[in-house]
Design a protein around this motif. Structure first.
Motif, mmCIF file in Angstrom:
data_model
loop_
_atom_site.group_PDB
_atom_site.id
_atom_site.type_symbol
_atom_site.label_atom_id
_atom_site.label_comp_id
_atom_site.label_asym_id
_atom_site.label_seq_id
_atom_site.Cartn_x
_atom_site.Cartn_y
_atom_site.Cartn_z
ATOM 1 N N ILE A 140 0.851 -1.190 0.000
ATOM 2 C CA ILE A 140 0.000 0.000 0.000
ATOM 3 C C ILE A 140 0.887 1.240 0.000
ATOM 4 C CG2 ILE A 140 -1.907 1.200 1.117
ATOM 5 C CD1 ILE A 140 -2.615 -1.619 0.137
ATOM 6 N N THR A 142 1.835 5.150 -0.331
ATOM 7 C CA THR A 142 1.113 6.347 0.107
ATOM 8 C C THR A 142 1.906 7.615 -0.203
ATOM 9 O OG1 THR A 142 2.054 6.642 2.331
ATOM 10 C CG2 THR A 142 0.343 4.961 2.091
ATOM 11 N N ILE A 151 -3.499 7.011 0.009
ATOM 12 C CA ILE A 151 -2.958 5.941 -0.819
ATOM 13 C C ILE A 151 -2.577 6.491 -2.185
ATOM 14 C CG2 ILE A 151 -3.525 3.759 -1.969
ATOM 15 C CD1 ILE A 151 -5.347 3.131 0.430
ATOM 16 N N THR A 156 0.078 1.426 -6.015
ATOM 17 C CA THR A 156 -0.559 0.380 -5.214
ATOM 18 C C THR A 156 -1.263 -0.637 -6.103
ATOM 19 O OG1 THR A 156 -0.840 1.874 -3.334
ATOM 20 C CG2 THR A 156 -2.269 -0.057 -3.413
ATOM 21 N N GLY A 181 0.262 1.783 5.677
ATOM 22 C CA GLY A 181 0.855 1.711 4.354
ATOM 23 C C GLY A 181 2.329 2.052 4.416
ATOM 24 N N THR A 199 -8.610 1.134 3.268
ATOM 25 C CA THR A 199 -7.809 0.070 2.658
ATOM 26 C C THR A 199 -8.688 -0.883 1.862
ATOM 27 O OG1 THR A 199 -6.225 0.154 4.504
ATOM 28 C CG2 THR A 199 -6.185 -1.806 3.113
#
Length: 287
Positions: A140, A142, A151, A156, A181, A199
């Protein structure tokens, strides 16, 4: 098999029995032809206790270690790993004390979700569900803002697409911690309170998974506060726009960023907010 993202909320995780129930419910979904991508939150109260631990409250740290040790002892096979995680957590907090910088605080908070993931993965294995344990800090991406990161969707998506293919090849159920993340130089960042919803919806949007189930301790979004009115009822359907408005006003403590992937047209998954035993509230267009 129909894919679905299932987020197991911390409000329903308080004991080993709760983790085993979650595992059994997910196993039942698999038996009925679904392929879940599991996102899990920290157990109830853990994040608040870890925040207090970062402020120097060692009793709060003790409460977290005791809770997770007790839960792990009731889920066979998880106790050793959980013990190691709690040891690292304790040493970190004891060293930093009330001096926790933002980056250290996010690192400390991440232990809530990571430990919860390990326990739920073991519970799933114990009921016959093969799991693929994923690490949010590896996948993830960010913008690196400690405490309230957003994000980075393009990066991702590339990461998630690779692991999704691998999960299908090995016929395993992916499980990942929500709320955290990857930040600067591989550090841990958190996504803000309610970040596990964010998420889960991001994963569904980026992987084109048609439905997200946010499992919580209430049967859906209620028409009013149940502590105020006994006539409160579950709202059966909300549009995306209504859900976004509700999140901005703190309804169900949904992180306002949760519906951002949908607002940006990255995907249009249905989002069902429910407990294990009801139809809940459906957010999205009716079929």
């Amino acid at each position: 098999m129909e894919e679905v993202v299932v987020k197991v909320g911390g409000s329903i995780l308080t004991s080993s029995r709760d983790y085993m129930l979650a595992a059994e419910k997910i196993a039942s979904m698999v038996e009925h032809g679904f392929k879940p991508f599991v996102v899990v939150s920290a157990a109830r109260g853990v994040t608040d206790n870890l925040i207090r631990a970062c402020e120097g409250n060692m009793e709060s740290l003790k409460a977290v270690t005791q809770l997770y040790t007790e839960i792990a002892s009731g889920v066979g096979g998880a106790l050793r790993v959980v013990g190691e995680l709690m040891g690292i957590l304790s040493r970190t907090v004891e060293y930093e004390g009330y001096r926790c910088a933002r980056s250290v605080r996010d690192y400390v908070l991440s232990f809530g979700e990571i430990t919860s993931k390990i326990i739920l993965a073991q519970a799933l294995e114990s009921v016959g569900v093969k799991t693929l344990i994923l690490n949010a800090v590896d996948l993830i991406e960010t913008n690196g803002v400690y405490g309230d990161a957003r994000i980075s969707y393009e990066e991702t998506k590339l990461n998630l697409s690779k692991v999704a293919v691998y999960a299908r090849e090995v016929e395993a159920i992916p499980i990942i911690e929500g709320f955290i993340g990857r930040g600067p130089y591989g550090s841990v960042v958190t996504l803000g309170r309610g970040g596990s919803d964010y998420t889960a919806i991001a994963i569904a949007s980026l992987l084109n998974i048609p439905e997200v189930v946010l499992v919580t301790d209430v049967p859906g979004i209620m028409s009013t506060d149940t502590s105020i009115s006994p006539r409160a009822r579950t709202i059966p359907v909300l549009s995306y726009e209504e859900a976004i408005e509700a999140s901005l006003h703190g309804v169900k403590r949904i992180n306002p960023k949760s519906f951002e992937p949908i607002a940006l047209s990255l995907g249009r998954p249905r989002v069902r907010i429910t407990n294990w035993d009801s139809r809940g509230t459906l957010v999205g267009e009716l079929e």
